[in-house]
Scaffold this motif. Structure first.
Motif, short mmCIF file in Angstrom:
data_model
loop_
_atom_site.label_atom_id
_atom_site.label_comp_id
_atom_site.label_asym_id
_atom_site.label_seq_id
_atom_site.Cartn_x
_atom_site.Cartn_y
_atom_site.Cartn_z
N GLU A 28 0.67 -1.22 -0.11
CA GLU A 28 0.30 -0.35 -0.37
C GLU A 28 0.60 1.05 -0.38
OE1 GLU A 28 -3.08 -0.32 2.94
OE2 GLU A 28 -3.92 -2.05 2.27
N VAL A 29 2.25 1.24 1.17
CA VAL A 29 3.02 2.67 0.64
C VAL A 29 2.88 2.52 -0.54
CG1 VAL A 29 4.84 2.92 1.77
CG2 VAL A 29 3.47 2.14 3.17
N ILE A 30 4.19 0.99 -0.99
CA ILE A 30 4.98 1.59 -2.49
C ILE A 30 3.50 2.29 -3.49
CG2 ILE A 30 5.84 0.42 -4.28
CD1 ILE A 30 7.15 -1.78 -2.30
N ALA A 31 2.33 1.21 -3.52
CA ALA A 31 1.20 2.11 -4.80
C ALA A 31 0.98 3.48 -4.46
CB ALA A 31 0.54 1.49 -4.20
N ARG A 32 0.95 3.74 -3.12
CA ARG A 32 0.44 5.62 -2.95
C ARG A 32 2.25 6.56 -3.38
NH1 ARG A 32 -0.86 5.02 2.10
NH2 ARG A 32 1.53 5.13 2.79
N GLN A 33 3.21 5.75 -3.14
CA GLN A 33 4.17 6.66 -2.76
C GLN A 33 4.07 6.18 -4.66
OE1 GLN A 33 7.63 5.03 -1.76
NE2 GLN A 33 7.06 6.44 0.48
N ASP A 34 3.85 5.56 -5.77
CA ASP A 34 4.27 5.87 -7.24
C ASP A 34 2.90 6.60 -7.39
OD1 ASP A 34 4.66 4.58 -9.39
OD2 ASP A 34 3.14 3.83 -9.65
N LEU A 39 2.37 13.27 -10.07
CA LEU A 39 1.44 13.39 -10.32
C LEU A 39 2.93 14.44 -9.22
CD1 LEU A 39 -0.81 15.41 -9.62
CD2 LEU A 39 -0.83 14.53 -6.98
N LEU A 40 3.79 14.41 -8.73
CA LEU A 40 4.77 15.55 -8.83
C LEU A 40 5.71 15.49 -9.83
CD1 LEU A 40 6.07 14.76 -5.29
CD2 LEU A 40 5.06 16.69 -6.15
N THR A 41 5.63 14.57 -10.78
CA THR A 41 6.22 14.35 -12.05
C THR A 41 5.80 15.06 -13.50
OG1 THR A 41 7.89 12.30 -11.38
CG2 THR A 41 7.91 12.91 -14.16
N ARG A 42 4.40 15.03 -13.54
CA ARG A 42 3.39 15.71 -14.20
C ARG A 42 3.71 17.12 -13.75
NH1 ARG A 42 0.17 11.34 -13.33
NH2 ARG A 42 -1.17 12.96 -11.89
N ARG A 43 3.90 17.49 -12.33
CA ARG A 43 4.06 19.18 -12.06
C ARG A 43 4.85 19.81 -12.15
NH1 ARG A 43 0.53 18.73 -5.87
NH2 ARG A 43 -1.24 18.30 -6.99
N VAL A 44 5.99 19.13 -12.34
CA VAL A 44 7.43 19.49 -12.77
C VAL A 44 7.49 19.46 -14.59
CG1 VAL A 44 9.95 19.59 -12.65
CG2 VAL A 44 8.82 18.63 -10.78
N GLU A 45 7.22 18.97 -14.74
CA GLU A 45 7.33 18.67 -16.63
C GLU A 45 6.33 20.36 -16.80
OE1 GLU A 45 6.08 15.27 -17.31
OE2 GLU A 45 7.39 14.55 -17.33
N MET A 46 5.33 20.52 -16.37
CA MET A 46 4.03 21.58 -16.32
C MET A 46 4.81 22.98 -16.18
SD MET A 46 0.60 20.06 -15.55
CE MET A 46 -0.45 21.76 -14.70
N LEU A 47 5.70 23.11 -15.01
CA LEU A 47 5.77 24.19 -14.83
C LEU A 47 7.31 24.70 -14.97
CD1 LEU A 47 6.96 23.12 -10.85
CD2 LEU A 47 5.36 25.49 -12.09
N MET A 48 7.98 23.77 -15.67
CA MET A 48 8.83 23.54 -16.63
C MET A 48 8.50 24.28 -18.42
SD MET A 48 11.56 20.34 -15.92
CE MET A 48 12.93 20.79 -17.22
#
Length: 72
Positions: A28-34, A39-48
């Motif tokens: 469950e922890v690994i699934a949540r972290q994934d 989500l964070l990767t998509r946000r960084v791409e949008m910011l870039m």
């Protein structure tokens, strides 16, 4: 079966149940972290992309990607 064997089997079953619970919790922890990482990767791409667009629209400036590093 003698009592010693039954006690060992019971201990093994308890250990197995505990290990199964720990494995499920970790899954469950690994699934949540994934999901968080995605989500964070998509946000960084949008910011870039946003930063690149802002630089491209700035008047009289050279986009950062086209500038030479300061050590050149």
């Amino acid at each position: 079966m003698d009592k010693d064997t039954e006690a060992r089997i019971q201990q093994l079953e308890e250990t197995l149940a505990h290990m199964t619970r720990v494995t499920d919790d970790l899954h469950e922890v690994i699934a949540r972290q994934d999901a968080d990482i995605a989500l964070l990767t998509r946000r960084v791409e949008m910011l870039m992309r946003f930063a690149a667009e802002q630089q491209a629209h700035a008047e009289g400036s050279i986009p950062l990607a086209d500038q030479r590093p300061p050590h050149w």
